[in-house]
Design a protein around this motif. Structure first.
Motif, short mmCIF file in Angstrom:
data_model
loop_
_atom_site.label_atom_id
_atom_site.label_comp_id
_atom_site.label_asym_id
_atom_site.label_seq_id
_atom_site.Cartn_x
_atom_site.Cartn_y
_atom_site.Cartn_z
N ALA B 249 0.84 -1.21 0.00
CA ALA B 249 0.00 0.00 0.00
C ALA B 249 0.87 1.26 0.00
CB ALA B 249 -0.92 0.00 1.22
N THR B 250 0.47 2.25 -0.82
CA THR B 250 1.24 3.50 -0.89
C THR B 250 0.36 4.72 -0.64
OG1 THR B 250 0.91 3.45 -3.28
CG2 THR B 250 3.05 2.68 -2.46
N GLU B 251 -0.95 4.64 -0.95
CA GLU B 251 -1.81 5.81 -0.79
C GLU B 251 -2.17 6.04 0.67
OE1 GLU B 251 -5.12 6.00 -3.48
OE2 GLU B 251 -3.92 5.11 -5.09
N PRO B 252 -2.20 7.32 1.09
CA PRO B 252 -2.44 7.66 2.51
C PRO B 252 -3.70 7.02 3.09
CG PRO B 252 -1.78 9.61 1.29
CD PRO B 252 -1.94 8.52 0.28
N ASP B 253 -4.82 7.06 2.34
CA ASP B 253 -6.07 6.48 2.85
C ASP B 253 -5.92 4.99 3.13
OD1 ASP B 253 -7.28 8.85 2.71
OD2 ASP B 253 -8.74 8.32 1.14
N ASP B 254 -5.23 4.31 2.22
CA ASP B 254 -5.05 2.86 2.36
C ASP B 254 -4.16 2.56 3.56
OD1 ASP B 254 -6.53 2.78 0.08
OD2 ASP B 254 -4.80 2.47 -1.27
N ILE B 255 -3.08 3.34 3.68
CA ILE B 255 -2.17 3.15 4.81
C ILE B 255 -2.90 3.42 6.13
CG2 ILE B 255 -0.07 4.06 5.93
CD1 ILE B 255 1.05 4.49 3.06
N LEU B 278 -9.64 -2.78 -0.86
CA LEU B 278 -8.20 -2.48 -0.85
C LEU B 278 -7.39 -3.67 -1.37
CD1 LEU B 278 -5.68 -0.84 -0.17
CD2 LEU B 278 -5.92 -1.55 2.23
N LYS B 281 -7.79 -3.77 -5.05
CA LYS B 281 -7.03 -2.69 -5.68
C LYS B 281 -5.54 -3.05 -5.79
CE LYS B 281 -6.02 1.56 -3.96
NZ LYS B 281 -6.29 2.85 -3.30
N LEU B 282 -5.04 -3.69 -4.75
CA LEU B 282 -3.61 -4.07 -4.73
C LEU B 282 -3.35 -5.37 -5.49
CD1 LEU B 282 -2.86 -3.20 -0.98
CD2 LEU B 282 -2.10 -1.90 -2.98
#
Lengths: 327, 327
Positions: B249-255, B278, B281-282
């Motif tokens: 995960a790289t996006e802030p919301d996902d993190i 999520l 998506k990944l």
């Protein structure tokens, strides 16, 4: 031979073997509680009995050291799991494993200890007694669970006979001592007669030992016992004393007190002196002591079937020490 | 050979042996819960794998029937104790033992099952492989406890690497399947090469099996699985998906979502769809499926070291069935 010195030599070997075998393994969250329970001392009667039984028949007690430690691990597994079931906070003046860690860790601690015990049992198939040794060990695990279930059944029952009590303590306490001597003797290539005599000795001592436990719960030095006095009365345990009292009590007040104990599954601490007085009035301390001595006499009568050597003498000395124990 | 028919013949023998061995023993309060957990069905993959491994090397699968049942009892012991530790209410659409009876009875049920399993293992010391069979069985008990402790450690940790995850599922799941084939093969007097190949097959299938479990928790038919969907997310389990997601995960919301999962040790049921999105998506469903297939390919590559016979073909068929399982 100064048996106390030999006992301490055996004890030291047992402690050393336990340390070598268990301490500082990974994962820590499993082996720390195992080390903790295994290092809480105690008299180590079971491994030493295993070694003595081997000594009696072969004069080589150290052949049974590993098996003795396996039996001590097995004994401690039952303590860890029993403490969860009884929700006991303390054992040997220390917190119990499920309190110090958690019930989940205490369950796993006990489970892993069964495996560790088996791993230490002789698995050398070239020893022609391996089969009987493994069977004895496995039977003991099953028996001790059956005994614990019977003990728990008693909690919810209004009536427990003395026969049922003896059956329970046979499974819960005596069978493990029997396993010790049967395994120790077989490691020493005992004759059938020697195994039978040693088994009878262990059986009688085991039964006596449990009645002693019931007695010491009422009379022992609190510090040495590491538990409160009269704990069995408070917890509603169907001990030798309660069962015998129910058999013998005739006066309405006494019957009422016992009924209250059975109905409420134990009594408040303030009732402990009343129960103790009742046991005294019914002469139960003498009756229990006589019963204990009878079982020891049965054990002593088996010595004629054993070889006369220093380990047989040591066994006799050990029985005497147990008979006279105060905690 | 219609492998489904042979599988069902093996299955019937296993069920029959379990019934003969366990049902209607005393005390009831111990053997009723044991019968209950042992009669709750399931695919009986472990005993059948034991029999097939024996068949592969000897063409006599039934020589390993008792040992297979012993391994199935061992597996069910771990289920009973794990359910207490996780406080799981249901298993295979039925109440768990500690809920239907009590935690104390469930602890004893599991303990006694270890003894019952050992009693059924071949103890015939004239069989020259008894030693390795017993050692394998004993090691498995210890490994599975170590695996469960690691799994519990993960619960309280904010960071679990994929390597640690693989180590844990190796101990918790794969080692038991390895024990099945090693014991089955040794009962059939396998060569060292056969034992190694079968062990590698079982290891790879075991690891794949656990990743499948993590996958099925997100995708399976609720009725067939007998558990709610996304249970692992709700319970805060560090599954293959969560660990991989944290890696990728790289996006802030996902993190933030993943941090919430780690910080709060699981998420409310309402968050399950968000987590699943999520994972999608990944691309984790594809990544997990590829990983599972890789482990199966490793397993298939070992078949060149096995004799060609109907049981080897059956093993191949079984691996295919597991690879394609939907619950």
């Amino acid at each position: 031979m100064d048996f106390k010195i030999v006992y301490n030599e055996f004890l030291e070997s047992v402690e050393k073997r336990i340390k070598e075998y268990i301490f500082e393994k990974e994962p820590k969250n499993l082996y720390e509680p195992i080390s903790y329970i295994m290092s809480s001392g105690g008299k180590r009667i079971r491994p030493i009995l295993t070694m003595i039984a081997c000594g009696v028949v072969s004069e080589k007690p150290y052949m049974a050291l590993n098996a003795g430690v396996a039996l001590e691990i097995l004994h401690n597994f039952t303590l860890v799991h029993d403490d969860i079931m009884d929700d006991s906070p303390m054992r040997r003046n220390r917190q119990t494993v499920h309190v110090k860690w958690s019930p989940a860790i205490a369950i796993l601690t006990g489970d892993a200890m069964i495996g560790l015990a088996y791993r230490l049992l002789p698995s050398d198939v070239h020893h022609k007694r391996t089969e009987i040794i493994l069977q004895t060990f496995t039977n003991e695990i099953i028996e001790v669970c059956e005994g614990q279930v019977l003990d728990m059944d008693f909690n919810s029952r209004k009536e427990v006979s003395l026969d049922e009590y003896y059956k329970m303590i046979d499974k819960k306490t005596a069978k493990l001592l029997e396993a010790c001597v049967v395994i120790g003797a077989n490691l020493g290539n005992a004759s059938t007669f020697e195994v039978i005599a040693l088994r009878k000795i262990a059986h009688n001592v085991g039964i006596a030992f449990q009645i002693q436990d019931d007695l010491l719960d009422l009379t022992a030095d609190v510090q040495k016992l590491g538990k409160r006095i009269g704990g069995d009365i408070i917890e509603g345990k169907k001990t030798y004393f309660v069962i015998k009292a129910k058999e013998l009590a005739t006066e309405p007040d006494d019957i009422a007190l016992l009924s209250k104990f059975y109905d409420e599954n134990g009594l408040d601490e303030s009732y402990v002196p009343k129960m103790v007085s009742l046991f005294e009035k019914l002469n139960l301390f003498n009756i229990a002591n006589n019963e204990i001595n009878n079982f020891f006499d049965n054990a002593y009568s088996q010595f004629e079937y054993l070889k006369v050597n220093q380990y047989t003498e040591m066994l006799l000395w050990l029985l005497n020490s147990i008979q006279n124990r105060k905690f």
